[in-house]
Design an enzyme around this catalytic site. Structure first.
Site, PDB file in Angstrom:
ATOM      1  N   LYS A   1       8.555 -23.531   8.158  1.00 48.37           N
ATOM      2  CA  LYS A   1       7.121 -23.217   8.114  1.00 48.37           C
ATOM      3  C   LYS A   1       6.837 -22.266   6.949  1.00 48.37           C
ATOM      4  CE  LYS A   1       3.364 -22.165  11.316  1.00 48.37           C
ATOM      5  NZ  LYS A   1       2.529 -21.295  10.494  1.00 48.37           N
TER       6      LYS A   1
ATOM      7  N   GLU B   1      -4.007 -14.640   2.723  1.00 45.26           N
ATOM      8  CA  GLU B   1      -4.160 -13.776   3.905  1.00 45.26           C
ATOM      9  C   GLU B   1      -4.213 -12.307   3.501  1.00 45.26           C
ATOM     10  OE1 GLU B   1      -1.983 -16.667   7.209  1.00 45.26           O
ATOM     11  OE2 GLU B   1      -0.916 -14.916   6.414  1.00 45.26           O
TER      12      GLU B   1
ATOM     13  N   ASN C   1       3.528 -20.200   5.122  1.00 48.19           N
ATOM     14  CA  ASN C   1       2.152 -19.779   5.381  1.00 48.19           C
ATOM     15  C   ASN C   1       1.431 -19.351   4.097  1.00 48.19           C
ATOM     16  OD1 ASN C   1       2.570 -20.153   8.141  1.00 48.19           O
ATOM     17  ND2 ASN C   1       3.337 -18.074   8.415  1.00 48.19           N
TER      18      ASN C   1
ATOM     19  N   HIS D   1     -20.854 -27.053   6.443  1.00 50.26           N
ATOM     20  CA  HIS D   1     -20.688 -26.708   7.859  1.00 50.26           C
ATOM     21  C   HIS D   1     -19.270 -27.033   8.339  1.00 50.26           C
ATOM     22  CE1 HIS D   1     -25.116 -26.282   8.283  1.00 50.26           C
ATOM     23  NE2 HIS D   1     -25.139 -27.312   7.449  1.00 50.26           N
TER      24      HIS D   1
ATOM     25  N   HIS E   1      -7.036  33.414 -15.969  1.00 46.27           N
ATOM     26  CA  HIS E   1      -7.529  33.509 -14.593  1.00 46.27           C
ATOM     27  C   HIS E   1      -8.111  32.153 -14.177  1.00 46.27           C
ATOM     28  CE1 HIS E   1      -9.862  34.748 -11.078  1.00 46.27           C
ATOM     29  NE2 HIS E   1      -9.135  35.871 -11.074  1.00 46.27           N
TER      30      HIS E   1
ATOM     31  N   SER F   1     -18.618  24.719 -11.540  1.00 44.36           N
ATOM     32  CA  SER F   1     -18.543  24.898 -10.092  1.00 44.36           C
ATOM     33  C   SER F   1     -17.851  23.677  -9.519  1.00 44.36           C
ATOM     34  CB  SER F   1     -19.949  25.034  -9.492  1.00 44.36           C
ATOM     35  OG  SER F   1     -19.921  24.879  -8.085  1.00 44.36           O
ATOM     36  N   SER F   2     -17.277  23.812  -8.338  1.00 46.23           N
ATOM     37  CA  SER F   2     -16.768  22.624  -7.658  1.00 46.23           C
ATOM     38  C   SER F   2     -17.887  21.623  -7.445  1.00 46.23           C
ATOM     39  CB  SER F   2     -16.170  23.000  -6.292  1.00 46.23           C
ATOM     40  OG  SER F   2     -15.173  23.966  -6.430  1.00 46.23           O
ATOM     41  N   ASN F   3     -19.105  22.135  -7.244  1.00 47.98           N
ATOM     42  CA  ASN F   3     -20.233  21.281  -6.875  1.00 47.98           C
ATOM     43  C   ASN F   3     -20.709  20.377  -8.001  1.00 47.98           C
ATOM     44  OD1 ASN F   3     -19.963  22.783  -4.586  1.00 47.98           O
ATOM     45  ND2 ASN F   3     -21.925  23.836  -4.757  1.00 47.98           N
TER      46      ASN F   3
ATOM     47  N   ASN G   1     -10.421  31.305 -12.084  1.00 56.10           N
ATOM     48  CA  ASN G   1     -11.884  31.256 -11.962  1.00 56.10           C
ATOM     49  C   ASN G   1     -12.582  31.685 -13.246  1.00 56.10           C
ATOM     50  OD1 ASN G   1     -10.658  32.075  -9.149  1.00 56.10           O
ATOM     51  ND2 ASN G   1     -12.564  30.991  -8.686  1.00 56.10           N
ATOM     52  N   ASP G   2     -12.188  32.827 -13.769  1.00 53.82           N
ATOM     53  CA  ASP G   2     -12.899  33.398 -14.909  1.00 53.82           C
ATOM     54  C   ASP G   2     -12.731  32.583 -16.184  1.00 53.82           C
ATOM     55  OD1 ASP G   2     -13.702  35.455 -13.271  1.00 53.82           O
ATOM     56  OD2 ASP G   2     -12.088  36.807 -13.900  1.00 53.82           O
TER      57      ASP G   2
ATOM     58  N   SER H   1       7.922 -18.169   9.277  1.00 46.16           N
ATOM     59  CA  SER H   1       8.096 -17.961  10.708  1.00 46.16           C
ATOM     60  C   SER H   1       9.528 -17.572  11.029  1.00 46.16           C
ATOM     61  CB  SER H   1       7.728 -19.235  11.474  1.00 46.16           C
ATOM     62  OG  SER H   1       8.022 -19.103  12.848  1.00 46.16           O
ATOM     63  N   SER H   2       9.656 -16.697  12.013  1.00 41.89           N
ATOM     64  CA  SER H   2      10.995 -16.323  12.491  1.00 41.89           C
ATOM     65  C   SER H   2      11.515 -17.304  13.526  1.00 41.89           C
ATOM     66  CB  SER H   2      10.942 -14.918  13.105  1.00 41.89           C
ATOM     67  OG  SER H   2      10.048 -14.907  14.217  1.00 41.89           O
TER      68      SER H   2
END
Length: 459
Positions: A317, A324, A319, A181, A122, A132-134, A124-125, A311-312
């Site tokens: 190019k 990223e 990147n 900076h 079973h 418990s789920s908790n 549960n049993d 780049s298309s």
């Protein structure tokens, strides 16, 4: 149309897909929560399998389960822990906040697997006995997250650290201009910059261990509200000892079950470490793409490996796609941090009711950070080259070279040279060479003061 079979739970009959291993409770949850289409992460399900396996062993030892039933549960739960039935756990992340639907999903799959070998069990049993789920769902979170930290994130960060250390050694003699900076500062070694990033990666691994440490208390044994109702007094300690033994992690029983079930502060703390790791990843990735910017009209002090066309529309190019991707991972983890904190605040009286989403965010952040750290290591850092000519060029152009003259000629005189360098476009060295007598310097003294190598300290 798929064929169905009829199953029953405490609320009545429910149609269940004929080939499903789960039962009525799970089917009801699938019907109730068609929200994201994303099920609970597999590592959490695997952790649940470990818990159910250990619980069956302990309940057998305590004389609460017959050997045949306990053996069948253990075998079925071991299969779940090994990932053999991941497709049988369809319940959405956005479900009952205690994770009851997932706990019952596990219980039902175990019970069905037992029936298939001729043992009536079973959900549960027998499968849920003493639980418990908790208390099992938060225990599964801690178990899954701690293991993923150990097996995925920490090794990935250590790998990135070693790759960055290797580059720090390789570039130890490359002199370049430093920046504060985002403006010219005094010279540094390229290897020093890489060494700083390596240290960040190493500290990230340490933070992964701190996150792991926060999760070592398990709330098993508290059952519904923390009182341990319907659990044998030795159940929790024995189950947790078995989990510690099987995982090699020092799990222990929660010192206060009411805290462990009503609050998820440990999860918030753990994800805080992940958020810090994300900040480190973001810093490293941004610095790499800044130093690699160009290739001709940017800083261009390093060359990142070319991994794909950029780049298309612009031929040739390329990147910084790997850095990223890393910055986007950092953004996602930052969002998960807000979510986990918000969910952690969702503890009301004896239970937190946002646990499935907490689990998802923690496990997703670990997965993303680990994967992107490996990508950075293998597809970016490993192939980085120093552009030594560009580094040397920018050192001579920098106004901050004048800083080395301050001990000899004073701050005000050095500032005047820097301003003239800006106004004329001539280098600090050129201007000083024209007025050696006025500055009270010999050619050798000027060379010594403007030697970028001596400005970088011990290295």
């Amino acid at each position: 149309m798929k064929e169905n079979r009829t199953e029953r739970d405490s609320m009545g009959e429910m149609a269940v897909p004929a080939d499903a291993l789960y039962g009525a409770s799970t089917a009801r949850a699938v019907e109730n929560f068609p929200i994201s289409g994303t099920p609970v992460p597999p590592p959490l399900i695997h952790a649940y399998g470990r818990i159910k396996e250990a619980a069956a062993e302990v309940n057998l030892e305590l004389g609460l389960l017959e050997p045949g039933i306990a053996g069948a549960i253990r075998s079925a739960a071991a299969g779940i822990a090994a990932g053999r039935y991941d497709d049988q756990f369809p319940v959405d992340i956005y479900q009952t906040g205690s994770g009851t639907s997932t706990n019952m999903n596990v219980n039902e799959v175990v019970a069905t697997l037992c029936r298939r070998v001729g043992v009536t069990v079973h959900p549960n049993d027998h499968v849920n006995l003493g639980q418990s789920s908790n208390d099992t769902f938060p225990a599964a979170i801690h178990l899954a997250v701690a293991m993923q930290l150990r097996d995925h994130l920490i090794p990935a960060m250590l790998g990135l650290e070693e790759a960055l250390k290797g580059k720090a050694a390789e570039f130890s003699e490359v002199l370049k201009i430093g920046r504060t900076h985002l403006m010219d500062a005094t010279p540094v070694r390229l290897g020093q910059e890489f060494g700083g990033w390596a240290r960040q990666a190493g500290l990230a691994a340490s933070r992964g261990r701190k996150a792991q440490k926060a999760l070592m208390e398990l709330p098993l044994g508290g059952t519904a509200v923390g009182t341990g109702l319907n659990a044998h007094p030795e159940f929790a300690a024995r189950v947790i000892a078995k989990l510690a033994g099987s995982t090699g992690l020092p799990f222990r029983e929660a010192s206060n079950h009411f805290e462990a079930q009503s609050a998820k502060d440990a999860c918030v703390e753990a994800h805080g470490q992940l958020a810090t790791i994300a900040v480190s990843i973001h810093k490293i990735a941004c610095d790499l793409r800044l130093l690699g910017s160009g290739p001709r009209c940017g800083l261009g002090e390093i060359r990142l490996p070319a991994t794909q066309p950029g780049s298309s529309i612009m031929p040739g190019k390329v990147n910084p796609v790997i850095p990223e991707a890393a910055t986007m991972v950092a953004a996602r983890v930052a969002g998960n941090q807000t979510t986990v904190a918000w969910c952690g605040a969702g503890g009301f009286l004896e239970l937190n009711v946002s646990m499935p989403l907490i689990a998802h965010c923690l496990l997703e952040s670990i997965l993303l950070l680990g994967n992107v750290a490996t990508c950075l290591q293998e597809k970016c850092v490993a192939g980085i080259e120093a552009n030594t000519d560009r580094c040397n060029e920018l050192i001579e152009l920098s106004l901050s070279m004048v800083t080395g003259l301050v001990p000899a000629i004073g701050y005000d005189a050095a500032a005047a040279i820097a301003k003239e360098s800006v106004a004329t476009g001539r280098t600090v060295r050129e201007l000083c060479e024209e007025r050696l007598d006025a500055l009270g310097l010999t050619p050798d003294a000027l060379d010594a003061a403007l030697n970028p190598e001596t400005m970088t300290g011990s290295g």
